[in-house]
Design a protein around this motif. Structure first.
Motif, PDB file in Angstrom:
ATOM      1  N   LEU A  96       0.849  -1.186   0.000  1.00  0.00           N
ATOM      2  CA  LEU A  96       0.000   0.000   0.000  1.00  0.00           C
ATOM      3  C   LEU A  96       0.884   1.234   0.000  1.00  0.00           C
ATOM      4  O   LEU A  96       2.087   1.163   0.258  1.00  0.00           O
ATOM      5  CB  LEU A  96      -0.919  -0.003   1.222  1.00  0.00           C
ATOM      6  CG  LEU A  96      -1.888  -1.185   1.355  1.00  0.00           C
ATOM      7  CD1 LEU A  96      -2.879  -0.928   2.492  1.00  0.00           C
ATOM      8  CD2 LEU A  96      -2.645  -1.450   0.055  1.00  0.00           C
ATOM      9  N   SER A  97       0.314   2.384  -0.278  1.00  0.00           N
ATOM     10  CA  SER A  97       1.076   3.624  -0.335  1.00  0.00           C
ATOM     11  C   SER A  97       1.557   4.013   1.064  1.00  0.00           C
ATOM     12  O   SER A  97       0.994   3.558   2.073  1.00  0.00           O
ATOM     13  CB  SER A  97       0.206   4.745  -0.898  1.00  0.00           C
ATOM     14  OG  SER A  97      -0.824   5.073   0.032  1.00  0.00           O
ATOM     15  N   PRO A  98       2.576   4.854   1.166  1.00  0.00           N
ATOM     16  CA  PRO A  98       3.003   5.328   2.490  1.00  0.00           C
ATOM     17  C   PRO A  98       1.871   6.018   3.256  1.00  0.00           C
ATOM     18  O   PRO A  98       1.730   5.825   4.464  1.00  0.00           O
ATOM     19  CB  PRO A  98       4.132   6.310   2.168  1.00  0.00           C
ATOM     20  CG  PRO A  98       4.616   5.931   0.818  1.00  0.00           C
ATOM     21  CD  PRO A  98       3.430   5.391   0.087  1.00  0.00           C
ATOM     22  N   GLU A  99       1.062   6.802   2.539  1.00  0.00           N
ATOM     23  CA  GLU A  99      -0.020   7.534   3.198  1.00  0.00           C
ATOM     24  C   GLU A  99      -1.063   6.579   3.780  1.00  0.00           C
ATOM     25  O   GLU A  99      -1.493   6.724   4.931  1.00  0.00           O
ATOM     26  CB  GLU A  99      -0.682   8.496   2.201  1.00  0.00           C
ATOM     27  CG  GLU A  99       0.193   9.664   1.777  1.00  0.00           C
ATOM     28  CD  GLU A  99       1.230   9.297   0.706  1.00  0.00           C
ATOM     29  OE1 GLU A  99       2.102  10.131   0.411  1.00  0.00           O
ATOM     30  OE2 GLU A  99       1.159   8.157   0.180  1.00  0.00           O
ATOM     31  N   PHE A 158       4.135  -0.108   4.349  1.00  0.00           N
ATOM     32  CA  PHE A 158       5.407   0.485   4.729  1.00  0.00           C
ATOM     33  C   PHE A 158       5.472   0.441   6.252  1.00  0.00           C
ATOM     34  O   PHE A 158       4.467   0.687   6.927  1.00  0.00           O
ATOM     35  CB  PHE A 158       5.483   1.947   4.275  1.00  0.00           C
ATOM     36  CG  PHE A 158       5.842   2.154   2.831  1.00  0.00           C
ATOM     37  CD1 PHE A 158       7.102   2.631   2.486  1.00  0.00           C
ATOM     38  CD2 PHE A 158       4.934   1.889   1.811  1.00  0.00           C
ATOM     39  CE1 PHE A 158       7.444   2.849   1.160  1.00  0.00           C
ATOM     40  CE2 PHE A 158       5.264   2.099   0.487  1.00  0.00           C
ATOM     41  CZ  PHE A 158       6.528   2.570   0.157  1.00  0.00           C
ATOM     42  N   SER A 159       6.627   0.116   6.825  1.00  0.00           N
ATOM     43  CA  SER A 159       6.769   0.265   8.265  1.00  0.00           C
ATOM     44  C   SER A 159       6.428   1.710   8.611  1.00  0.00           C
ATOM     45  O   SER A 159       6.533   2.609   7.762  1.00  0.00           O
ATOM     46  CB  SER A 159       8.187  -0.065   8.712  1.00  0.00           C
ATOM     47  OG  SER A 159       9.097   0.934   8.256  1.00  0.00           O
ATOM     48  N   LEU A 160       6.032   1.963   9.841  1.00  0.00           N
ATOM     49  CA  LEU A 160       5.578   3.312  10.183  1.00  0.00           C
ATOM     50  C   LEU A 160       6.670   4.347   9.977  1.00  0.00           C
ATOM     51  O   LEU A 160       6.418   5.430   9.427  1.00  0.00           O
ATOM     52  CB  LEU A 160       5.074   3.355  11.627  1.00  0.00           C
ATOM     53  CG  LEU A 160       4.489   4.687  12.081  1.00  0.00           C
ATOM     54  CD1 LEU A 160       3.451   5.215  11.102  1.00  0.00           C
ATOM     55  CD2 LEU A 160       3.888   4.549  13.472  1.00  0.00           C
ATOM     56  N   ALA A 161       7.898   4.036  10.390  1.00  0.00           N
ATOM     57  CA  ALA A 161       8.999   4.990  10.208  1.00  0.00           C
ATOM     58  C   ALA A 161       9.219   5.282   8.729  1.00  0.00           C
ATOM     59  O   ALA A 161       9.356   6.439   8.311  1.00  0.00           O
ATOM     60  CB  ALA A 161      10.274   4.448  10.845  1.00  0.00           C
ATOM     61  N   SER A 162       9.243   4.235   7.909  1.00  0.00           N
ATOM     62  CA  SER A 162       9.449   4.413   6.475  1.00  0.00           C
ATOM     63  C   SER A 162       8.288   5.157   5.832  1.00  0.00           C
ATOM     64  O   SER A 162       8.477   5.993   4.940  1.00  0.00           O
ATOM     65  CB  SER A 162       9.629   3.043   5.812  1.00  0.00           C
ATOM     66  OG  SER A 162       9.808   3.165   4.426  1.00  0.00           O
ATOM     67  N   ALA A 163       7.071   4.856   6.288  1.00  0.00           N
ATOM     68  CA  ALA A 163       5.895   5.525   5.730  1.00  0.00           C
ATOM     69  C   ALA A 163       5.933   7.026   5.989  1.00  0.00           C
ATOM     70  O   ALA A 163       5.660   7.837   5.099  1.00  0.00           O
ATOM     71  CB  ALA A 163       4.626   4.915   6.321  1.00  0.00           C
ATOM     72  N   LEU A 164       6.300   7.418   7.212  1.00  0.00           N
ATOM     73  CA  LEU A 164       6.364   8.843   7.540  1.00  0.00           C
ATOM     74  C   LEU A 164       7.441   9.556   6.726  1.00  0.00           C
ATOM     75  O   LEU A 164       7.260  10.703   6.304  1.00  0.00           O
ATOM     76  CB  LEU A 164       6.624   9.016   9.042  1.00  0.00           C
ATOM     77  CG  LEU A 164       5.436   8.680   9.948  1.00  0.00           C
ATOM     78  CD1 LEU A 164       5.884   8.576  11.396  1.00  0.00           C
ATOM     79  CD2 LEU A 164       4.331   9.727   9.815  1.00  0.00           C
ATOM     80  N   VAL A 165       8.550   8.877   6.495  1.00  0.00           N
ATOM     81  CA  VAL A 165       9.621   9.474   5.687  1.00  0.00           C
ATOM     82  C   VAL A 165       9.164   9.670   4.251  1.00  0.00           C
ATOM     83  O   VAL A 165       9.520  10.658   3.598  1.00  0.00           O
ATOM     84  CB  VAL A 165      10.890   8.594   5.747  1.00  0.00           C
ATOM     85  CG1 VAL A 165      11.916   9.053   4.705  1.00  0.00           C
ATOM     86  CG2 VAL A 165      11.505   8.628   7.142  1.00  0.00           C
ATOM     87  N   ASN A 166       8.349   8.745   3.756  1.00  0.00           N
ATOM     88  CA  ASN A 166       7.946   8.788   2.347  1.00  0.00           C
ATOM     89  C   ASN A 166       6.640   9.520   2.088  1.00  0.00           C
ATOM     90  O   ASN A 166       6.232   9.671   0.934  1.00  0.00           O
ATOM     91  CB  ASN A 166       7.836   7.358   1.809  1.00  0.00           C
ATOM     92  CG  ASN A 166       9.196   6.733   1.555  1.00  0.00           C
ATOM     93  OD1 ASN A 166       9.836   6.996   0.543  1.00  0.00           O
ATOM     94  ND2 ASN A 166       9.652   5.902   2.491  1.00  0.00           N
TER      95      ASN A 166
END
Length: 518
Positions: A96-99, A158-166
């Motif tokens: 799924l998308s980062p958002e 995306f893992s939460l950390a990676s999702a927030l970065v992206n």
């Protein structure tokens, strides 16, 4: 002598198909492919109303008693169906998308109008799904193997950390509750800082540091900035949110469900206060107020039970109130169920009235609600326990299984989160100084959490009226004739975070009721 060959009856054939469907479900399968069933079984189940096609070659199970256009089976199957479909379509090469990942990490399982999916094999196209939902697949970078997480529905996030970065910067402004909830789950900067340093994300680092400072996590913001600068990156801090956080989230509180509810509460307070009529203050004549409450019972019970789908009459309710009702031997199961629901409502109403009396004598309404709501729940269903329709163990307390709301895109929080949410819910009510906020959010947040398998709507309306008394407002009846407007306003609040329509709905009912009295 030839043996006579017996032909299976239609009901026997359907039973055979249902056994096969049961075996498929036994494997945990929600999204059923054409190849999972023979054409004969598939067509038989569709005709009988046990199977529904979602997209060509993909099906979900349904209930035969669902009305035409009923969305419940789709919304309850949505996330599991999506996971199975995407896995079949792309193998392991999707996420799924980062958002959308941030939204799900934040505990928001609301079914989206359009789900954003990434895959190198994507065709940059939209797949239309039932009830104004769809998938938009885009050919874009997916979460790497070390950054991907699979949730309980099998969705690759995306893992939460990676999702927030992206995530893009506008996402923070457009989804402040979800992003603040997600940020608040971090105890320190290490996980996010590692991703920022590996990718050289200096601009993103400034944004995330500003976001952490916005929610009061000063130390994490400082560590991100100093960590990036020590590696030679020039970083300018930038708060991506449009407004300050309504409160600083305590660093020890990392439950996404609890934090999200607290953020919702604070963001909804001001709109309610602006919309709701000023409270009239505590009544001087408590006995007169309680008499009016009692006088409302028949009308209140008829409307509240009818909203929940029970078939009751004012005559039946009056008999129950006067103690004249007795079950008849020729009553159908449905008639018995409806009558027992009305009897339970009467018993619960008496307890609520005692709670109202305590509130009118200036006891804290949040405390009273906390102490008494479990008793209301047990009273609602104790006649059914006595009659042997439900088990006594069903009255033990909050649910321990998933629950879904008919026709709603809102998926209530998982059962593991319910106890923490209810504790925080009553803490917020106890500390809330404004009666209108207690009225509106006391009702809305209760059904948002949906702590019981059944009876949530009735108890929410009891809570609403307990808090109405805390401001001196009269007992409020939500009429059956306005059920659709009522449910629509709750749906907007649950899925869009917009409490305005629900607050306006209740406020208009108060004005209408006052006009009738005067």
């Amino acid at each position: 002598m030839l043996k006579r060959k017996f032909m299976a009856t239609p009901s026997e054939k359907l039973a055979e198909s249902l056994d096969i469907l049961k075996d498929i479900h036994g494997t945990g399968t929600v999204a059923i492919k054409s190849s999972d069933l023979t054409r004969t079984h598939r067509e038989r189940l569709i005709k009988a109303g046990f199977l529904k096609e979602i997209i060509r070659g993909w099906y979900i199970t349904t209930r035969p008693d669902e009305t035409t256009g009923e969305s419940t089976s789709w919304f309850t199957s949505f996330w599991d169906f999506i996971a199975a479909y995407l896995q079949e379509r792309f193998g392991d090469n999707w996420s799924l998308s980062p958002e959308q990942s941030v939204i799900l990490h934040a505990g928001n399982l609301t079914v989206p109008r359009q789900l954003l999916v990434r895959s190198p094999q994507a065709r940059n196209q939209i797949t239309t799904l039932p009830y104004e939902t769809s998938i938009f697949e885009t050919r874009a970078t997916i979460a790497s193997s070390k950054e991907v997480e699979k949730n309980s529905h099998g969705l690759k996030l995306f893992s939460l950390a990676s999702a927030l970065v992206n995530c893009s910067e506008p996402f923070y402004r457009n989804n402040p509750t979800e992003t603040r909830t997600a940020l608040a789950t971090f105890r320190d900067a290490s996980e996010i800082l590692q991703i920022l340093l590996e990718g050289g994300h200096s601009v993103v680092a400034g944004r995330i540091a500003g976001a952490f400072r916005n929610i009061g996590r000063e130390r994490i913001a400082h560590d991100i900035l100093s960590g990036m600068r020590s590696a030679g990156y020039q970083v300018s801090e930038n708060d991506p949110f449009q407004d300050p956080s309504p409160f600083s989230i305590p660093p020890r509180q990392i439950s996404p469900f609890v934090n999200r509810m607290r953020l919702m509460w604070h963001s909804m307070r001001e709109p309610i206060i602006k919309i709701f009529p000023s409270d009239p203050g505590q009544p001087k004549d408590i006995e007169h107020y309680l008499k009016l409450v009692s006088d409302n019972f028949v009308n209140d019970a008829y409307n509240s039970l009818s909203i929940e789908g029970y078939r009751v009459s004012e005559e039946l309710i009056e008999k129950i109130r006067s103690g004249q009702w007795q079950p008849e031997q020729n009553d159908s199961d449905r008639q018995q169920r409806d009558a027992l629901a009305a009897k339970g409502y009467w018993e619960a109403f008496q307890l609520v009235k005692k709670g109202v009396e305590a509130v009118l004598k200036e006891e804290n309404s949040g405390t009273i609600a906390d102490q008494q709501h479990q008793n209301w729940y047990r009273a609602l269903f104790s006649p059914s326990v006595t009659a042997g329709i439900i088990k006594a163990s069903d009255l033990a307390g909050y649910r321990n299984q998933p629950v879904y709301i008919r026709r709603s895109k809102h998926v209530p929080p998982n059962s593991d989160a319910v106890k923490d949410l209810m504790h925080e819910f009553f803490d917020l009510l106890t500390k809330e100084p404004n009666a209108a906020v207690r009225v509106v959010l006391g009702h809305f947040i209760f059904v948002y959490i949906h702590p019981y398998i059944d009876g949530n709507g009735r108890i929410a309306r009891f809570l609403m009226n307990l808090f109405m008394a805390s401001g001196g407002y009269p007992w409020l009846i939500i009429p059956l004739a306005k059920r659709n407007e009522y449910m629509s306003a709750l749906e907007v609040a649950s899925t869009q975070g917009n409490i305005g329509p629900f607050a306006s709905f209740l406020a208009e009912l108060i004005v209408e009721q006052d006009n009738k009295i005067n």
